[in-house]
Write an enzyme that holds these catalytic residues in place. Structure first.
Site, PDB file in Angstrom:
ATOM      1  CG  LEU A  31     -12.691   4.163   6.322  1.00 27.23           C
ATOM      2  CD1 LEU A  31     -12.052   5.015   4.700  1.00 27.23           C
ATOM      3  CD2 LEU A  31     -12.814   2.718   6.289  1.00 27.23           C
ATOM      4  CG  ASP A  32     -15.511   6.668   5.644  1.00 27.54           C
ATOM      5  OD1 ASP A  32     -15.465   7.583   4.271  1.00 27.54           O
ATOM      6  OD2 ASP A  32     -16.038   6.151   5.800  1.00 27.54           O
ATOM      7  CG  ASN A  53     -14.696  10.410   0.652  1.00 31.76           C
ATOM      8  OD1 ASN A  53     -14.238  10.179  -0.074  1.00 31.76           O
ATOM      9  ND2 ASN A  53     -14.836   9.884   2.113  1.00 31.76           N
ATOM     10  NE  ARG A  95      -4.252  -1.658   1.967  1.00 31.09           N
ATOM     11  CZ  ARG A  95      -5.266  -1.087   1.722  1.00 31.09           C
ATOM     12  NH1 ARG A  95      -5.044   0.248   1.132  1.00 31.09           N
ATOM     13  NH2 ARG A  95      -6.232  -2.015   1.020  1.00 31.09           N
ATOM     14  CG  HIS A 128     -19.306   8.233   4.047  1.00 29.75           C
ATOM     15  ND1 HIS A 128     -18.398   7.005   3.577  1.00 29.75           N
ATOM     16  CD2 HIS A 128     -19.856   8.146   4.419  1.00 29.75           C
ATOM     17  CE1 HIS A 128     -19.216   5.845   4.152  1.00 29.75           C
ATOM     18  NE2 HIS A 128     -20.278   6.581   5.192  1.00 29.75           N
ATOM     19  CG  MET A 144     -15.064   2.301  -4.053  1.00 32.02           C
ATOM     20  SD  MET A 144     -15.836   3.133  -3.091  1.00 32.02           S
ATOM     21  CE  MET A 144     -16.440   1.314  -1.650  1.00 32.02           C
TER      22      MET A 144
HETATM   23  C1  GRF Z   1     -20.741   7.305  -3.981  1.00 34.49           C
HETATM   24  O1  GRF Z   1     -22.298   7.027  -3.714  1.00 34.49           O
HETATM   25  C2  GRF Z   1     -20.315   8.105  -2.841  1.00 34.49           C
HETATM   26  O2  GRF Z   1     -20.788   8.520  -1.666  1.00 34.49           O
HETATM   27  C3  GRF Z   1     -19.183   6.698  -2.138  1.00 34.49           C
HETATM   28  O3  GRF Z   1     -19.353   5.939  -3.445  1.00 34.49           O
HETATM   29  C4  GRF Z   1     -20.362   6.198  -4.571  1.00 34.49           C
HETATM   30  C5  GRF Z   1     -19.810   6.938  -5.447  1.00 34.49           C
HETATM   31  O4  GRF Z   1     -20.526   7.140  -6.618  1.00 34.49           O
HETATM   32  N1  GRF Z   1     -18.094   7.547  -1.125  1.00 34.49           N
HETATM   33  P1  GRF Z   1     -20.227   7.347  -8.320  1.00 34.49           P
HETATM   34  O5  GRF Z   1     -19.100   6.359  -8.746  1.00 34.49           O
HETATM   35  O6  GRF Z   1     -20.105   8.810  -8.181  1.00 34.49           O
HETATM   36  O7  GRF Z   1     -21.448   7.304  -9.183  1.00 34.49           O
END
Ligand code: GRF
Length: 219
Positions: free
Chosen positions: A149-150, A112, A70, A114, A95
């Site tokens: 994280l988040d 970010n 990583r 979420h 992700m």
């Molecule tokens: C979204 O729900 C965002 O909140 C999360 O991943 C998803 C991404 O969706 N982190 P997209 O690829 O922008 O359609």
């Protein structure tokens, strides 16, 4: 605020890229005074990369399997990103967890999005977990990225009531509609130099935000 130069932005994605699309759209309409310099993905098949190409935005793919670990991936990613001299990074459905060296290198310059009302439900499968918990409200959060994280300080949230007939799919649809509102707005605040992270505190218009700006969505 058109006298300010366009904010140099890099977007990181892993999937569909609908949030990326919302940023591209806002940039194209002029609502967002940004210059999306590149879109990075850890997945070569991320459909969002095609959205970037359609908009003539440079795309980059870094394959995690090509790196020993990583930290090596993070370091290569940081190097490529730094070469583009961005002012803001946006994780829009990226992700992978970024390590502390990466976070440190870009502290205060990473947002970010979420799909939950943080601090409720960090991590994955938020819509399913909301239903299982019987929560009556749900939504999305834009926050600054820290080592947790988040867990970084929230900037803006979109909130919807959860109906008795809601399913995982309906929540996903309703929440993502709100994401496409709050993400361009937060990036816009950065472009207008209204939003900053100062010593861990979110400053909007030179005032400390004690709680995220709340946008109420439709029932
Ligand atoms: C979204 O729900 C965002 O909140 C999360 O991943 C998803 C991404 O969706 N982190 P997209 O690829 O922008 O359609």
């Amino acid at each position: 605020m058109t006298h300010l130069p366009r904010l140099k932005v890099i977007v990181l994605i892993s999937g569909q890229g609908t949030n990326l699309q919302a940023l591209i759209r806002a940039q194209q309409t002029g609502e967002l005074h940004s210059d999306i310099r590149a879109v990075f993905s850890d997945r070569i098949d991320a459909p969002g990369l095609e959205r970037a190409r359609q908009a003539d935005i440079d795309t980059r793919h870094l394959e995690p399997a090509d790196f020993d670990n990583r930290p090596a991936f993070d370091a290569a990613l940081a190097r490529e990103i730094l070469a583009l001299e961005p002012e803001l990074l946006v994780l829009a459905g990226f992700m992978r967890v970024l390590g502390s060296d990466f976070v440190e290198a870009f502290r205060g310059r990473v947002l970010n999005i979420h799909p939950s009302l943080l601090p409720r439900f960090p991590g994955l499968n938020t819509h399913r977990r909301v239903l299982a918990a019987g929560d009556t409200v749900h939504g999305a959060t834009v926050h600054f990225v820290t080592e947790t994280l988040d867990g970084g300080p929230a900037v803006i949230q979109y909130r919807i009531p959860v109906g008795s007939d809601d399913t995982e799919d309906s929540l996903k649809f309703r929440v993502s509609r709100g994401e496409h509102i709050i993400l361009p707005r937060a990036v816009g605040w950065c472009a207008e130099q209204r939003l900053r992270l100062v010593n861990g505190a979110v400053m909007l218009d030179d005032r400390e935000l004690n709680q995220a700006v709340m946008v109420d969505g439709e029932a």
